[in-house]
Structure formats: C-alpha cells, structure tokens
Design a protein around this motif. Sequence first.
Motif, PDB file in Angstrom:
ATOM      1  N   ARG A 203      55.004  40.716   1.393  1.00  0.00           N
ATOM      2  CA  ARG A 203      55.667  40.422   2.664  1.00  0.00           C
ATOM      3  C   ARG A 203      55.741  41.702   3.502  1.00  0.00           C
ATOM      4  NH1 ARG A 203      60.240  38.526   0.785  1.00  0.00           N
ATOM      5  NH2 ARG A 203      59.359  36.435   0.597  1.00  0.00           N
ATOM      6  N   ASP A 204      56.126  42.790   2.846  1.00  0.00           N
ATOM      7  CA  ASP A 204      56.236  44.071   3.561  1.00  0.00           C
ATOM      8  C   ASP A 204      54.886  44.555   4.077  1.00  0.00           C
ATOM      9  OD1 ASP A 204      58.893  43.987   2.971  1.00  0.00           O
ATOM     10  OD2 ASP A 204      58.829  45.500   1.371  1.00  0.00           O
ATOM     11  N   SER A 205      53.868  44.439   3.234  1.00  0.00           N
ATOM     12  CA  SER A 205      52.572  44.983   3.665  1.00  0.00           C
ATOM     13  C   SER A 205      51.946  44.112   4.757  1.00  0.00           C
ATOM     14  CB  SER A 205      51.631  45.140   2.467  1.00  0.00           C
ATOM     15  OG  SER A 205      51.201  43.893   1.992  1.00  0.00           O
ATOM     16  N   ILE A 206      52.175  42.805   4.684  1.00  0.00           N
ATOM     17  CA  ILE A 206      51.692  41.932   5.766  1.00  0.00           C
ATOM     18  C   ILE A 206      52.337  42.362   7.083  1.00  0.00           C
ATOM     19  CG2 ILE A 206      51.880  39.578   6.715  1.00  0.00           C
ATOM     20  CD1 ILE A 206      51.417  38.519   3.843  1.00  0.00           C
ATOM     21  N   HIS A 207      53.629  42.625   7.033  1.00  0.00           N
ATOM     22  CA  HIS A 207      54.338  43.041   8.244  1.00  0.00           C
ATOM     23  C   HIS A 207      53.806  44.390   8.738  1.00  0.00           C
ATOM     24  CE1 HIS A 207      57.497  43.234  11.201  1.00  0.00           C
ATOM     25  NE2 HIS A 207      57.832  44.440  10.781  1.00  0.00           N
ATOM     26  N   LEU A 208      53.600  45.295   7.799  1.00  0.00           N
ATOM     27  CA  LEU A 208      53.144  46.640   8.163  1.00  0.00           C
ATOM     28  C   LEU A 208      51.772  46.597   8.857  1.00  0.00           C
ATOM     29  CD1 LEU A 208      53.415  49.604   5.637  1.00  0.00           C
ATOM     30  CD2 LEU A 208      51.526  49.430   7.242  1.00  0.00           C
ATOM     31  N   VAL A 209      50.855  45.866   8.270  1.00  0.00           N
ATOM     32  CA  VAL A 209      49.510  45.803   8.861  1.00  0.00           C
ATOM     33  C   VAL A 209      49.558  45.044  10.189  1.00  0.00           C
ATOM     34  CG1 VAL A 209      47.103  45.144   8.504  1.00  0.00           C
ATOM     35  CG2 VAL A 209      48.453  46.011   6.586  1.00  0.00           C
ATOM     36  N   ASN A 210      50.366  43.999  10.246  1.00  0.00           N
ATOM     37  CA  ASN A 210      50.537  43.296  11.524  1.00  0.00           C
ATOM     38  C   ASN A 210      51.101  44.222  12.597  1.00  0.00           C
ATOM     39  OD1 ASN A 210      49.525  40.766  10.935  1.00  0.00           O
ATOM     40  ND2 ASN A 210      51.514  39.827  10.514  1.00  0.00           N
ATOM     41  N   GLU A 211      52.046  45.077  12.221  1.00  0.00           N
ATOM     42  CA  GLU A 211      52.634  45.981  13.203  1.00  0.00           C
ATOM     43  C   GLU A 211      51.570  46.911  13.785  1.00  0.00           C
ATOM     44  OE1 GLU A 211      55.616  44.458  14.054  1.00  0.00           O
ATOM     45  OE2 GLU A 211      56.232  46.547  14.405  1.00  0.00           O
ATOM     46  N   ARG A 212      50.662  47.361  12.932  1.00  0.00           N
ATOM     47  CA  ARG A 212      49.595  48.209  13.451  1.00  0.00           C
ATOM     48  C   ARG A 212      48.690  47.407  14.383  1.00  0.00           C
ATOM     49  NH1 ARG A 212      46.026  50.485   9.016  1.00  0.00           N
ATOM     50  NH2 ARG A 212      45.103  48.435   9.299  1.00  0.00           N
ATOM     51  N   ARG A 213      48.419  46.157  14.017  1.00  0.00           N
ATOM     52  CA  ARG A 213      47.606  45.312  14.914  1.00  0.00           C
ATOM     53  C   ARG A 213      48.343  45.090  16.239  1.00  0.00           C
ATOM     54  NH1 ARG A 213      46.813  41.666   9.977  1.00  0.00           N
ATOM     55  NH2 ARG A 213      44.960  42.541   8.983  1.00  0.00           N
ATOM     56  N   ARG A 214      49.671  44.878  16.140  1.00  0.00           N
ATOM     57  CA  ARG A 214      50.425  44.593  17.369  1.00  0.00           C
ATOM     58  C   ARG A 214      50.395  45.769  18.330  1.00  0.00           C
ATOM     59  NH1 ARG A 214      54.336  42.216  13.657  1.00  0.00           N
ATOM     60  NH2 ARG A 214      54.053  39.943  13.720  1.00  0.00           N
ATOM     61  N   VAL A 215      50.507  46.978  17.772  1.00  0.00           N
ATOM     62  CA  VAL A 215      50.527  48.119  18.685  1.00  0.00           C
ATOM     63  C   VAL A 215      49.145  48.313  19.320  1.00  0.00           C
ATOM     64  CG1 VAL A 215      49.975  50.077  17.130  1.00  0.00           C
ATOM     65  CG2 VAL A 215      51.610  50.389  18.993  1.00  0.00           C
ATOM     66  N   LEU A 216      48.094  47.961  18.573  1.00  0.00           N
ATOM     67  CA  LEU A 216      46.743  48.058  19.152  1.00  0.00           C
ATOM     68  C   LEU A 216      46.503  46.934  20.159  1.00  0.00           C
ATOM     69  CD1 LEU A 216      44.875  49.181  15.917  1.00  0.00           C
ATOM     70  CD2 LEU A 216      45.190  50.551  17.991  1.00  0.00           C
ATOM     71  N   GLN A 217      47.113  45.788  19.913  1.00  0.00           N
ATOM     72  CA  GLN A 217      47.050  44.707  20.912  1.00  0.00           C
ATOM     73  C   GLN A 217      47.752  45.145  22.203  1.00  0.00           C
ATOM     74  OE1 GLN A 217      48.868  41.316  19.004  1.00  0.00           O
ATOM     75  NE2 GLN A 217      47.030  40.780  17.820  1.00  0.00           N
ATOM     76  N   ARG A 218      48.885  45.833  22.015  1.00  0.00           N
ATOM     77  CA  ARG A 218      49.623  46.316  23.190  1.00  0.00           C
ATOM     78  C   ARG A 218      48.770  47.315  23.972  1.00  0.00           C
ATOM     79  NH1 ARG A 218      54.824  50.291  23.118  1.00  0.00           N
ATOM     80  NH2 ARG A 218      55.217  50.311  25.364  1.00  0.00           N
ATOM     81  N   LEU A 219      48.119  48.198  23.238  1.00  0.00           N
ATOM     82  CA  LEU A 219      47.209  49.157  23.879  1.00  0.00           C
ATOM     83  C   LEU A 219      46.144  48.417  24.691  1.00  0.00           C
ATOM     84  CD1 LEU A 219      45.988  52.092  24.125  1.00  0.00           C
ATOM     85  CD2 LEU A 219      44.688  51.558  22.058  1.00  0.00           C
ATOM     86  N   ASN A 220      45.590  47.366  24.082  1.00  0.00           N
ATOM     87  CA  ASN A 220      44.552  46.614  24.779  1.00  0.00           C
ATOM     88  C   ASN A 220      45.075  45.938  26.044  1.00  0.00           C
ATOM     89  OD1 ASN A 220      42.381  47.245  23.155  1.00  0.00           O
ATOM     90  ND2 ASN A 220      42.774  45.573  21.714  1.00  0.00           N
ATOM     91  N   ARG A 221      46.293  45.424  25.960  1.00  0.00           N
ATOM     92  CA  ARG A 221      46.865  44.776  27.152  1.00  0.00           C
ATOM     93  C   ARG A 221      47.066  45.798  28.271  1.00  0.00           C
ATOM     94  NH1 ARG A 221      49.937  42.049  23.282  1.00  0.00           N
ATOM     95  NH2 ARG A 221      51.691  43.457  23.628  1.00  0.00           N
ATOM     96  N   LEU A 222      47.521  46.991  27.888  1.00  0.00           N
ATOM     97  CA  LEU A 222      47.772  48.025  28.899  1.00  0.00           C
ATOM     98  C   LEU A 222      46.468  48.518  29.526  1.00  0.00           C
ATOM     99  CD1 LEU A 222      50.605  49.879  26.973  1.00  0.00           C
ATOM    100  CD2 LEU A 222      50.855  48.785  29.222  1.00  0.00           C
ATOM    101  N   ARG A 223      45.424  48.542  28.720  1.00  0.00           N
ATOM    102  CA  ARG A 223      44.117  48.970  29.240  1.00  0.00           C
ATOM    103  C   ARG A 223      43.574  48.022  30.298  1.00  0.00           C
ATOM    104  NH1 ARG A 223      40.008  49.554  24.443  1.00  0.00           N
ATOM    105  NH2 ARG A 223      38.647  50.522  25.986  1.00  0.00           N
ATOM    106  N   ALA A 224      44.076  46.787  30.271  1.00  0.00           N
ATOM    107  CA  ALA A 224      43.566  45.789  31.218  1.00  0.00           C
ATOM    108  C   ALA A 224      44.006  46.090  32.654  1.00  0.00           C
ATOM    109  CB  ALA A 224      44.031  44.392  30.798  1.00  0.00           C
ATOM    110  N   ALA A 225      44.944  47.029  32.801  1.00  0.00           N
ATOM    111  CA  ALA A 225      45.489  47.316  34.130  1.00  0.00           C
ATOM    112  C   ALA A 225      44.419  47.867  35.078  1.00  0.00           C
ATOM    113  CB  ALA A 225      46.637  48.316  34.003  1.00  0.00           C
ATOM    114  N   VAL A 226      44.666  47.642  36.362  1.00  0.00           N
ATOM    115  CA  VAL A 226      43.818  48.223  37.414  1.00  0.00           C
ATOM    116  C   VAL A 226      44.702  49.159  38.235  1.00  0.00           C
ATOM    117  CG1 VAL A 226      42.361  47.746  39.413  1.00  0.00           C
ATOM    118  CG2 VAL A 226      42.461  46.088  37.504  1.00  0.00           C
ATOM    119  N   PRO A 227      44.378  50.438  38.394  1.00  0.00           N
ATOM    120  CA  PRO A 227      43.249  51.138  37.782  1.00  0.00           C
ATOM    121  C   PRO A 227      43.469  51.357  36.287  1.00  0.00           C
ATOM    122  CG  PRO A 227      44.668  52.693  38.928  1.00  0.00           C
ATOM    123  CD  PRO A 227      45.231  51.326  39.206  1.00  0.00           C
ATOM    124  N   VAL A 228      42.388  51.571  35.586  1.00  0.00           N
ATOM    125  CA  VAL A 228      42.451  51.695  34.129  1.00  0.00           C
ATOM    126  C   VAL A 228      43.150  53.013  33.761  1.00  0.00           C
ATOM    127  CG1 VAL A 228      40.102  52.629  34.025  1.00  0.00           C
ATOM    128  CG2 VAL A 228      41.113  51.600  31.993  1.00  0.00           C
TER     129      VAL A 228
END
Lengths: 424, 424
Positions: A203-228
């Motif tokens: 349970r802990d490791s699933i959460h941990l790896v998901n958290e890393r994915r979530r922060v990278l998803q957040r990075l991707n959302r922010l990159r979508a901004a104009v201007p980049v």
Amino acid sequence: MPSAYDQMWEKLNLDLEAHEGLLAVLGKFYGDIYMSQQGRLKGMEYLDFVLSEVHGLRIKELQDAKASGKKVVGTFCVFVPEEIVLAAGAVQVGLCAGAEIGKAEAEKVLPRNTCALIKSFVGFKLAKLCPFIESCDLIVGETTCDGKKKAYEIFAEYSPVYVMEIPQMKAACDRELWKSEVGRFKSTVEELTGNKIAAGDLRDSIHLVNERRRVLQRLNRLRAAVPVPISGRDALLINQISFYDDPVRFTAKISELCDELEQRVKSGAGIAPDGTARLMLSGCPMAVPNWKLPYIIESSRAVVVGEESCIGTRNTRDLVQEGSATLDDMIDAIVDRYMRIDCACFTPNTERLDNIVNMARELGVKGVIHYALSFCQPYSMEAYKVEKALSAAGIPMLAIETDYSMEDVEQLKTRVEAFVEMTR
Amino acid sequence: MPSAYDQMWEKLNLDLEAHEGLLAVLGKFYGDIYMSQQGRLKGMEYLDFVLSEVHGLRIKELQDAKASGKKVVGTFCVFVPEEIVLAAGAVQVGLCAGAEIGKAEAEKVLPRNTCALIKSFVGFKLAKLCPFIESCDLIVGETTCDGKKKAYEIFAEYSPVYVMEIPQMKAACDRELWKSEVGRFKSTVEELTGNKIAAGDLRDSIHLVNERRRVLQRLNRLRAAVPVPISGRDALLINQISFYDDPVRFTAKISELCDELEQRVKSGAGIAPDGTARLMLSGCPMAVPNWKLPYIIESSRAVVVGEESCIGTRNTRDLVQEGSATLDDMIDAIVDRYMRIDCACFTPNTERLDNIVNMARELGVKGVIHYALSFCQPYSMEAYKVEKALSAAGIPMLAIETDYSMEDVEQLKTRVEAFVEMTR
C-alpha cells in the motif's frame, strides 16, 4: 583527475581511465546543452547536482543501502512494477543508457543492426563503465522487443538477469499471463530480499510511486502553459532522473520546482521568445545523456512541450488505483495499471494513436516529431500509423530515425528547421 | 507472351505486365539453379511441374475450391495450426515470399530497415503480383517477431488479416495463453467457413498433416546417407512446395520420390563428387524463390544435407500426438505440439541449440552455415548462442546475413568457399 569516488569505482571493477573519459565528455556535453540555457528555474539546480553526481553520490547511496542489507534491482523498461521492488525494501534504478561509448565492445556480441539503446547498455557492461549495473543484485529484463529479448540472453552471461514476459495483446488471456508474471516477479523479489511483502508495504509503495507520477503529471500540466515556462530539455532531464533518484526526495524536489513553475506561469513568463514553435516528441525513450534531438529542436526556433515516450508520459500517465484492502486486490490494481501501457510492443496499439492525438491537442502543438532509434522496429513501424492518425487530426509530423552518434546532427538540424518553418 | 491464365490473373486484379516479368525472371532463375543440376531424381519432375505452375494451375485449383464453397487461408508461419484449417474444410497456403520485386512499393509503408521476407510479402501485395494473397479469404499473421507483428497492422489496410499471439516463453501461463489463442483461431475458422469442426474432422486432418510431416522426415533421414543422394536445393524446393501444394497429393508424390531415393541410397549412388563438403543450413526460412545461398554453397564444392529452419526441420520434426478420443484432447495435442517449436521468438531458446547440435552430429556435417535475413533480430542475435553451442561441440559455423538482392553474391561466394576450405 582523481575523484573522491575512485576507490568506490575501483571496487565496482570499472575501467577507471575510460570511465574518467566518459565523465569528462558527459560534463562537457551537459555544459553545452544545459548550462547554456537562459532563464532556467532555480529548482533545476537540484537536477544539475544530481546529474553531476550520477555516478558519484547516487552510487554511494546505493552502496550504503547495500551495506545496510538492501538489494538493488536494475530495470530497462517501464513495465517492471517498481511498487513490488520498493515494497520488498529494495531499491530500483533504471539502466537504459544513452551514450555510444561502449559500442565497439557491444558489437562483439550483438549484430551491428541493433538499436543504440541496447548496444549502449551491453557496451557499458562489457566496457566496465556503468556503476549502476555493477551495483545491481538483480537486473530485470522484459520481452518488449526482439532486440532486448534476445540481448538479455547474452547479457545474462555477464550479470544476474531475470526476464519478465510482456504480453503482445490485451485480451483476457493476456491479462492472465501478465498477472502470472507479476506474481512470479513478486516471488523472485521476495526471495532476493528475504522480505515477504505485506499488504501495508505494498500500500505504501503504491502510494509512493503514484506520488512521483502525480508530481510529473503536474509538471506536464504546467508545461502546457502559453508561453511555455520550462524548456523541453529540462523537462526531459527531470523525467530521466526520475528513474535513478531516490523517489521520496525526488518527488519533494520536483514538487518545489512545480511551485516555482506555477508562479512563473501565473506571472506569464516564458523561456522562449514569441513565435517559438511548440512541438511534441513521440516515440522511443531518450535515456541519459541522449539529449541530441531536443537540443537540435530547441536550437531551431522551437520548444518541446511534451514527450510521448517511456521517459515521458508513457511512464506517468496512469496511476495504480489506491484504496485496495487486500494484498490480492493491490496486485490486481498493479496488473491493471501496467496493462494500460501503450507500448508499440502491443498489436494493435490504437490507444497510443489516440493518446498522441489527444496530447498534441491538449498541448496545442504545431507539430509532432516522431523519434525512432534506428533498428527499433516496433516504433519505426508504428510511425506509419502515428502519422496517419495525426494527419487525420490536421497535425503535421516529422519522422526521424537516428542513433546516438553525432554524425547526422547537421542533417537532422536541416530537417527539423524545415519542419519548424513548415508549421508556421 | 499471353498465358492461358491471363484471364484468371486479371480477375485477381494482378498487374499483368509486371507479373509476366516476374514469371519470366523466375523461370530463368529456376532454369539456371535447378535445371542445370546433374543426376536429379526422376521424382523431381513433379516438383519442377508444380513450381512451373505455381501461379497457374495451383491458383486455378484454389479458385475452383473457392467456387465450390471452400475458403482459402493464407499464413506466414509454422505456428498456424493447419490441422484446424483443414478440419473446417478450408485450404491453407503459405504466403512467405522470397523475391525482391515489390521492394520499392513495400518501402513506401515500411522502414527500409525491415527484413526482406516482410518487404517481399507486403511488396507482392502492393505491387499486385501474388495470386495466392489475392485468393485468400483470410490471412493469418502471428506475433513471432516485431517486424511481422507491426507489418500485419499495415497489411490489414489492404487484406483481411487475423493475428495469432505466440507466447515468448514456455511456462504454464504461456501454454494457457497459446491454448486460448488456438481456441480463438478455431472459432474464427469455423465462422469463416461456416463449418463446425467435429472430432472426426480433426482426427483426419491431424493424421493428414502428420503424414506430410512423416514423409518429409523420411526424406531427411534418406538425405543423411553418405554419399548424399539429393542436392540441398532439391530438398529445399520440396520443403518449400509443401507449403503450397495439395497435402494429400504432395505426400503421395514425395513418398514415391523417397522410394526412388531409397533405391539410390541402397545402390550407393550420390549426387556430388567425392570430397564434397557436407554442410547444414540453420536459421531463417528460405521462401520461394530464395535459392541464393544454397546455390552459392552447392557451387562451392559443398552440399547442403539439412535445413534447420521453418522451411525445413522446424516444420517437420514434431508430430501432433494421434489417438485422442475427444475434440478437447485433440486440441490439447495440437497445443502441445506447436509449443515445442524452437523458434528464436522464445527466450531462452536452448532447445534450438540442442536440436542444431544433434542434427549436425546425426547428419555428419563438416560445418554449419547460419543464415539470417538482414534486420531479422531474433535469428541474427541467436546466431551468437548457436555459434557457441556448435563450437563447444567442435563444429565450425559461418554466420551469414543477407537479403534477397544479388549484389552480394560474389562476396558471399568468397566467404563460403573459404569456409568450405577451412572445414576440410
């Protein structure tokens, strides 16, 4: 120049002289490509530091972990469920390599018509250049492509290799096979570590790896901004380092970087001049230090705003569903999550076509550059379908096939510049 | 020159002019390679006839079968269980192709770094040159290699394609997957033909296909004689035609040919002068009209006495166990038989190494020529293991990578001659 880590590298049986040469080239290359950038985020300093210590401090951490009884598991593919490795108290590191240096050694055991990524990791091993490989207690391969599948058989003559079978379709019988493979992997990791995985650990490791994915998803959302607000090179580096760095520390650091990025987006600041073409990369993974194509693109009045690749959205798009009560249910959630990967090893692989078109639209790109390593049949052949799907959506695509050599840089630059011009 | 079959070919939408060119080249090539041989068996006249009518009478037979309500199923791989196709009253034909003629068309949709066999069948389709492809009601692909797996996705835009998934390992979960795939294939063939397969039908077709395998096994045993009583080219042609010809007629004709061969062996007659080196081929299949390498070898004071390939022993070594009472048991016997195939798509594939060494010893060969199509990663990478296994057994190996072009003939001849000399 002698390094503070020489003794450690010597113990790992590296070829010290060749390794020093590698680090020197890497440092120069990194300086040219990364440190030359203007307006970088302060948060990138952490990534600069991690990269500068990639064969130093990070290896020292792995050695310390080993000294404390932990095992180190090396992988080449986003199909290997890190959740299981972490739940057993082991450390997982990515071993894909993006440098040409061991090519001559690799070609002694592999056909010349083998992709650069495979030659690179085999070459790193044979030329004694990779402290990650030498730190591994187990190296986990997988059957995603013919080249890797058969190369692991040869690699196993030099390192302790375990291979996971990845199905090639997504029917019920494929899920069964994959579930069986995940179970076999769990047993193997438990045996390696001597730790039986309990529900709480997973349970802990699933959460941990998901958290890393979530922060990278957040990075991707922010990159979508104009201007980049961040260069494609920097974003790629973050994704690359996500495979090597300690996951808890990495997630915290990238979270801070995203806070900074958010401020920048709010202030409307960008890193590229007006009129810079927004492009997306799609295709094969780019492992450290394979920054060739992003650098060419970003030196051609364009900026990369997304990477549809294993070192990119293919690794971060899907989360393992959390909230399962039992170990069995958690395993099922892991099985389901990894079956959603849209690797070109599947036939058909229409999800990938949909994902690329959606991503291109969400990021508002002017075009997509499809990148295939020479001799990577799955991605180079799927490029035909990708181009059709993008064309139907009115998005132009440039298909590039290349390797890790620098011989074609000028030729690629000419093609990329022409493509950028065409998208205006 | 107009042919009696022009009308049929036109109805099949062939490019008549290009097709006439293909047949002319094929006839010339066959004449040079086959009709120039001395001391051929009388029984080879049947094979000469079948080959001369490969796009004529045999296609007419397929068309007649279709007119009588039968379906034609095309395949590219020895994994497709012909027993099931025949039990449903359909006809199965092999579609692997060994000519370069459609290459330019194929390269419009496939990367240049694709093996010649794949380019050939895609090229034959796009250039409208193959009456077999055009006669098929269903074309069955499979996932044995990345190249074919992804090429079928593109091929499916032009022909009715169905793909079977082949596992990549041989554990219990792989057998389950394969059994599920055989079941799905059976349902597909039943739906295509409208014929529900009954136990009696399957029993008969298992026997029929086994009989063809048995006669080819007999041929292989007779070839083991010293002096060798039949050329490698002729034996290859027999194996090639086994994929196209009516199985009952073919088995009867090859049985007669084996009777003749047996007499020849008893009389101690051979087809090659004393001192001709006995060699074995191993590796990729050689589809009609890919006779390049056997011809080079047999023009270099050597004779080929065995083919470890899909068009060779890989297709004939194992029988489906007969004697099952129920349909389910017969399906299980089919599943088991096909799981024994030692294709390089499996990892590891140590059975193949054992089979090659055993075969080389049984045939008393002086050496093995490993043949891989350029860009065929499974076989070109496995060549490394094959060489090691043969070397441990004291048998020399020459690794050749080539395609269907004639550009490297002189270079190959030089290498083969040197190898033959070395084995003396």
